[in-house]
Design a protein around this motif. Structure first.
Motif, PDB file in Angstrom:
ATOM      1  N   GLY A 138      11.900   1.635  -1.199  1.00  0.00           N
ATOM      2  CA  GLY A 138      11.604   1.163   0.140  1.00  0.00           C
ATOM      3  C   GLY A 138      11.202   2.313   1.043  1.00  0.00           C
ATOM      4  O   GLY A 138      11.418   3.489   0.715  1.00  0.00           O
ATOM      5  N   MET A 139      10.583   1.989   2.164  1.00  0.00           N
ATOM      6  CA  MET A 139      10.246   2.988   3.170  1.00  0.00           C
ATOM      7  C   MET A 139      10.627   2.432   4.536  1.00  0.00           C
ATOM      8  O   MET A 139      10.537   1.217   4.777  1.00  0.00           O
ATOM      9  CB  MET A 139       8.760   3.342   3.142  1.00  0.00           C
ATOM     10  N   SER A 155      -1.069   1.338  -0.135  1.00  0.00           N
ATOM     11  CA  SER A 155      -1.725   2.203  -1.108  1.00  0.00           C
ATOM     12  C   SER A 155      -0.940   2.358  -2.405  1.00  0.00           C
ATOM     13  O   SER A 155      -1.526   2.476  -3.490  1.00  0.00           O
ATOM     14  CB  SER A 155      -1.947   3.592  -0.485  1.00  0.00           C
ATOM     15  N   ASP A 156       0.398   2.367  -2.320  1.00  0.00           N
ATOM     16  CA  ASP A 156       1.248   2.667  -3.470  1.00  0.00           C
ATOM     17  C   ASP A 156       2.063   1.426  -3.831  1.00  0.00           C
ATOM     18  O   ASP A 156       3.009   1.064  -3.126  1.00  0.00           O
ATOM     19  CB  ASP A 156       2.183   3.832  -3.131  1.00  0.00           C
ATOM     20  N   PRO A 157       1.736   0.748  -4.920  1.00  0.00           N
ATOM     21  CA  PRO A 157       2.430  -0.494  -5.278  1.00  0.00           C
ATOM     22  C   PRO A 157       3.889  -0.290  -5.654  1.00  0.00           C
ATOM     23  O   PRO A 157       4.629  -1.275  -5.802  1.00  0.00           O
ATOM     24  CB  PRO A 157       1.621  -1.018  -6.466  1.00  0.00           C
ATOM     25  N   LYS A 230      -5.456  -3.188   6.275  1.00  0.00           N
ATOM     26  CA  LYS A 230      -4.986  -3.081   4.881  1.00  0.00           C
ATOM     27  C   LYS A 230      -4.210  -4.332   4.471  1.00  0.00           C
ATOM     28  O   LYS A 230      -3.421  -4.302   3.524  1.00  0.00           O
ATOM     29  CB  LYS A 230      -4.076  -1.858   4.727  1.00  0.00           C
ATOM     30  N   LEU A 231      -4.446  -5.432   5.175  1.00  0.00           N
ATOM     31  CA  LEU A 231      -3.703  -6.660   4.884  1.00  0.00           C
ATOM     32  C   LEU A 231      -3.891  -7.116   3.440  1.00  0.00           C
ATOM     33  O   LEU A 231      -2.931  -7.547   2.787  1.00  0.00           O
ATOM     34  CB  LEU A 231      -4.128  -7.772   5.840  1.00  0.00           C
ATOM     35  N   ASP A 232      -5.099  -7.054   2.938  1.00  0.00           N
ATOM     36  CA  ASP A 232      -5.355  -7.513   1.568  1.00  0.00           C
ATOM     37  C   ASP A 232      -4.521  -6.719   0.569  1.00  0.00           C
ATOM     38  O   ASP A 232      -3.954  -7.293  -0.382  1.00  0.00           O
ATOM     39  CB  ASP A 232      -6.844  -7.383   1.230  1.00  0.00           C
ATOM     40  N   GLU A 233      -4.425  -5.410   0.775  1.00  0.00           N
ATOM     41  CA  GLU A 233      -3.654  -4.581  -0.137  1.00  0.00           C
ATOM     42  C   GLU A 233      -2.156  -4.874  -0.039  1.00  0.00           C
ATOM     43  O   GLU A 233      -1.455  -4.967  -1.052  1.00  0.00           O
ATOM     44  CB  GLU A 233      -3.920  -3.094   0.143  1.00  0.00           C
ATOM     45  N   LEU A 234      -1.659  -5.023   1.198  1.00  0.00           N
ATOM     46  CA  LEU A 234      -0.242  -5.341   1.370  1.00  0.00           C
ATOM     47  C   LEU A 234       0.101  -6.678   0.721  1.00  0.00           C
ATOM     48  O   LEU A 234       1.131  -6.818   0.042  1.00  0.00           O
ATOM     49  CB  LEU A 234       0.103  -5.375   2.860  1.00  0.00           C
TER      50      LEU A 234
END
Length: 532
Positions: A138-139, A155-157, A230-234
């Motif tokens: 988590g972050m 960016s980082d799955p 970056k919604l698509d990536e999230l």
């Protein structure tokens, strides 16, 4: 003077964080160790970090939390909260100073690609050098740390869950709302950044564009650093996202956060509380009791440790600006969908000594046109950056105004009748009105007040808009979504809308002359008031 005051305020907050949160350099208490670390970052730089780790052996890799520090703040910022998380839930927590600040290497890149790569390098280092694994990561962060957390999750799955507090979703909407420069916010960030960091090329370009009134030329740098893009990536990563913000955040107003929340399809939670930038969660970072940090701990326990905390996949918690009880909703639409539409009627005098005031009526009136002078300030304003919001959050002291004393030559004013039973204004107010500027540019500032019987008003919401390079005398349809809000209007009070052309928080683009407001049968002037 504005720059000096903003820098002083930011420096005071950074110093307060440091004095509240500073731990011993290396310590072991209550089953937790805290020690310094130098972590290799992207491009060979070194990031200075604090590592908080439970003592004793663990049969399996522990869950990991990575916490990038806020803008101009060192890694001691979260150690109080991190110690609680490590002791109570068994997390390994790594809090680090972002590149370019203090003893961390490199230059300040404003949450650019290098900052995202740094966060991934910190995850790599923690997996290799602590008892943490990479299966449950988590972050969390406040402000700058929140933005870096969201961008890294896209960016980082490996990042399964985040808690982003007082962060941004859209840097353009935050620092350039409706084509209006948030000058106080920009001066605050630049001033304290120059005191504590080393600016990289992109930040230098942004600063030069801002100071030379070329803001729009550098907006591409803000767009690529905005999590809402970056919604698509999230969503593809399925990241569990908790967002927390304050109603009066001077840097990152809540509407861009509610927009991001609404676009997420994975597990999500939104919390909105009274206060200004970082004030709602400041003391929780020190490890003190705090509803937002307590919720974040439960969020991570459910998402990373598999503990059933009874938290729904989608939820909104809001605390009214002038209240204390938290209210819960399943989603943002449930908060803001219930609304009444008020028609703006022509301002006029109700009697000889009354100032010109229009109505906010439930019925459609005839068309009208009303003019004010532009370029002069009035008593209506959004308050002092950080100070006013903090007073609202901690002491429930609102930004006030005496509505009868607002100069009607320089402002247009509309009011409802008194509410017999009071009303809760909860959601996003929206103003639509025709505007005809006499000159090429004009800045407009819309304020919504709760006004008592004696005419004293408390600011509920506001928003700027700037019309640029329009032909003089050409009518424009202005559609302004004010800041989301939650405010309990008392019995016998009115809602009052004030629109003027100068606010000390923002760069003034009004070039003089008159500006006319109007309403017609085809394009009525309206104020949508969310109630709930």
């Amino acid at each position: 003077m504005r720059r000096i005051l903003s820098t002083a305020a930011a420096t005071l907050i950074a110093a307060l964080c440091g004095s509240l949160l500073a731990p011993a350099a290396t310590a072991e208490t209550n089953g937790v160790t805290v020690h310094r670390a130098s972590i290799p970052g992207s491009g060979g730089i070194t990031l200075r970090a604090k590592v908080i780790e439970p003592t004793g052996e663990s049969a399996e890799p522990r869950p990991l939390l990575v916490m990038p520090a806020s803008w101009a703040t060192p890694n001691i910022e979260y150690v109080g909260a991190a110690a609680r998380l490590a002791y109570e839930s068994g997390y390994v927590v790594v809090s680090y100073t972002a590149r370019g600040f203090y003893a961390s290497g490199g230059e300040v890149e404003v949450a650019g690609e290098e900052d995202v790569a740094d966060a991934s390098e910190v995850i790599d280092w923690a997996v290799a050098n602590t008892s943490a694994g990479e299966e449950n990561v988590g972050m969390a962060g406040i402000s700058y740390g929140a933005g870096i957390s969201a961008l890294t999750a896209a960016s980082d799955p490996r990042v399964d869950a985040i808690a982003a507090m007082s962060g941004w979703a859209d840097l353009v909407a935050s620092l350039y709302p409706n084509r209006t420069v948030n000058a106080s916010g920009a001066e605050l960030l630049l001033g304290v950044g120059e005191l504590t960091g080393r600016f990289g090329a992109d930040l230098t370009e942004l600063e030069n564009a801002y100071r030379e009134h070329r803001t729009e030329e550098a907006l591409h740098l803000a767009e690529e650093r905005s999590p809402i893009n970056k919604l698509d990536e999230l969503n593809a990563n399925g990241t569990a996202v908790m967002l927390a913000n304050s109603w009066q955040d001077s840097l990152f107003p809540p509407k861009q956060i509610t927009d991001l929340f609404s676009g997420l399809t994975g597990p999500k939670r939104l919390m909105l509380a009274p206060g200004d930038h970082a004030t709602a969660e400041l003391f929780g970072a020190a490890g003190l009791p705090n509803h937002i940090w307590d919720t974040a701990a439960r969020w991570f326990d459910q998402q990373l440790r598999g503990v059933d905390e009874g938290m729904a996949d989608s939820a909104v918690e809001i605390q009214p600006m002038n209240g204390s009880e938290w209210k819960r909703y399943p989603d943002w639409r449930s908060v803001t969908d219930h609304a009444t539409t008020r028609e703006l009627t022509e301002p006029g005098r109700r009697h000889l000594f009354a100032p010109e005031t229009g109505g906010l009526s439930t019925e459609r009136g005839p068309g009208w046109r009303h003019s004010i002078d532009s370029g002069d300030p009035t008593l209506a304003n959004s308050g002092l950056v950080l100070v006013s919001g903090a007073l609202q959050g901690y002491a429930r002291i609102p930004v006030g105004v005496s509505v009868p004393l607002v100069d009607r030559d320089d402002a247009a004013v509309w009011a409802t009748e008194p509410y017999a039973d009071g009303v809760n204004v909860t959601g996003t107010p929206r103003l639509r009105v025709n505007v005809t500027p006499e000159d090429e540019s004009v800045s407009l500032f819309a304020y919504l007040y709760d006004v008592g019987p004696l005419g004293n008003g408390s600011l509920i919401s506001h928003k700027p808009v700037t019309l640029r390079n329009d032909s003089p005398g050409v009518r424009s349809r202005v559609d302004i979504s004010l800041r989301p809000t939650s405010w309990q209007v008392a019995e016998g009070h009115r809602l009052v809308l004030v629109v003027d052309t100068v606010d000390g928080r923002y760069r003034d683009e009004s070039s003089g002359g008159e500006v006319a407001f109007g309403s017609s049968a085809e394009q009525p002037a309206t104020l949508r008031v969310p109630v709930g």
